[in-house]
Design a protein around this motif. Structure first.
Motif, PDB file in Angstrom:
ATOM      1  N   VAL A  18       1.000  -1.186   0.068  1.00 11.37           N
ATOM      2  CA  VAL A  18       0.023  -0.020  -0.036  1.00 11.37           C
ATOM      3  C   VAL A  18       1.062   1.370  -0.015  1.00 11.37           C
ATOM      4  O   VAL A  18       1.753   1.337   0.766  1.00 11.37           O
ATOM      5  N   PRO A  19       0.729   2.354  -0.903  1.00 13.80           N
ATOM      6  CA  PRO A  19       1.446   3.371  -0.774  1.00 13.80           C
ATOM      7  C   PRO A  19       1.280   4.415   0.311  1.00 13.80           C
ATOM      8  O   PRO A  19      -0.013   4.543   0.787  1.00 13.80           O
ATOM      9  N   CYS A  20       2.210   5.008   0.775  1.00 13.03           N
ATOM     10  CA  CYS A  20       1.866   6.040   1.785  1.00 13.03           C
ATOM     11  C   CYS A  20       1.607   7.339   0.745  1.00 13.03           C
ATOM     12  O   CYS A  20       1.891   7.696  -0.036  1.00 13.03           O
TER      13      CYS A  20
ATOM     14  N   LEU B 110       3.740  -2.879   3.535  1.00 10.33           N
ATOM     15  CA  LEU B 110       2.719  -3.817   3.919  1.00 10.33           C
ATOM     16  C   LEU B 110       1.755  -2.791   4.841  1.00 10.33           C
ATOM     17  O   LEU B 110       2.146  -1.976   5.527  1.00 10.33           O
ATOM     18  N   PRO B 111       0.389  -3.136   4.760  1.00 11.74           N
ATOM     19  CA  PRO B 111      -0.461  -2.160   5.507  1.00 11.74           C
ATOM     20  C   PRO B 111      -0.280  -2.113   6.941  1.00 11.74           C
ATOM     21  O   PRO B 111      -0.244  -1.048   7.510  1.00 11.74           O
ATOM     22  N   ASP B 112       0.301  -3.129   7.824  1.00 12.17           N
ATOM     23  CA  ASP B 112       0.749  -2.952   9.089  1.00 12.17           C
ATOM     24  C   ASP B 112       1.967  -1.958   9.258  1.00 12.17           C
ATOM     25  O   ASP B 112       2.111  -1.282  10.529  1.00 12.17           O
ATOM     26  N   ARG B 113       2.791  -2.267   8.385  1.00 14.94           N
ATOM     27  CA  ARG B 113       4.107  -1.400   8.371  1.00 14.94           C
ATOM     28  C   ARG B 113       3.685   0.191   8.089  1.00 14.94           C
ATOM     29  O   ARG B 113       4.603   1.028   8.596  1.00 14.94           O
ATOM     30  N   LEU B 114       2.891   0.341   7.233  1.00 13.26           N
ATOM     31  CA  LEU B 114       2.411   1.866   6.632  1.00 13.26           C
ATOM     32  C   LEU B 114       1.969   2.511   7.926  1.00 13.26           C
ATOM     33  O   LEU B 114       2.344   3.616   8.049  1.00 13.26           O
ATOM     34  N   ILE B 115       1.132   1.956   8.813  1.00 13.03           N
ATOM     35  CA  ILE B 115       0.868   2.482  10.091  1.00 13.03           C
ATOM     36  C   ILE B 115       1.949   3.100  10.744  1.00 13.03           C
ATOM     37  O   ILE B 115       2.055   4.192  11.187  1.00 13.03           O
TER      38      ILE B 115
END
Length: 121
Positions: free
Chosen positions: A94-96, A104-109
């Motif tokens: 997922v792009p910032c 990955l979405p959990d790392r994006l947070i």
């Protein structure tokens, strides 16, 4: 009489790695025997992690790529299968919305806590 290895009569031996298959969910490499064990566990882990995400970051379930993997000689075309699986794994990123990097979405947070827009010059 025994021959000793000299530069003129020795051939370097290549060590051949066993063939690996890329998981279409996580993008990691696994042996051809263990991929069948890994994929169901990886998909279950993916569902657990996806359900913990905020609704705007949840993704649809990844689909196993359908690639014609049998060549004319009857062998599996692992390169084509791995390319499709790698593309599938990359599509999970997922792009910032600030810097555009993909996570990955959990790392994006985690990333978004420290990502700040660049100051205008």
């Amino acid at each position: 009489m025994t021959l000793r290895c000299t530069k003129s009569n020795c051939k370097p031996t290549m060590i051949r790695r066993p063939p690996t298959v890329i998981c279409y969910i996580c993008g990691r490499e696994y042996g051809t025997k263990s991929i069948a064990i890994h994929e169901p566990q990886c998909l279950k882990k993916w569902h657990n992690e996806n359900n913990l995400l905020p609704k705007e970051l949840r993704r649809s379930e990844p689909k196993k790529p359908e690639v014609r993997t049998i060549t004319a000689k009857g062998f599996y075309d692992l390169d084509a299968l791995n390319e499709a699986a790698w593309t599938s794994a990359l599509s999970q990123l997922v792009p910032c919305n600030i810097c555009g990097r993909t996570f990955l979405p959990d790392r994006l947070i985690v990333h978004q806590r420290s990502c700040k827009p660049k100051a205008a010059k």
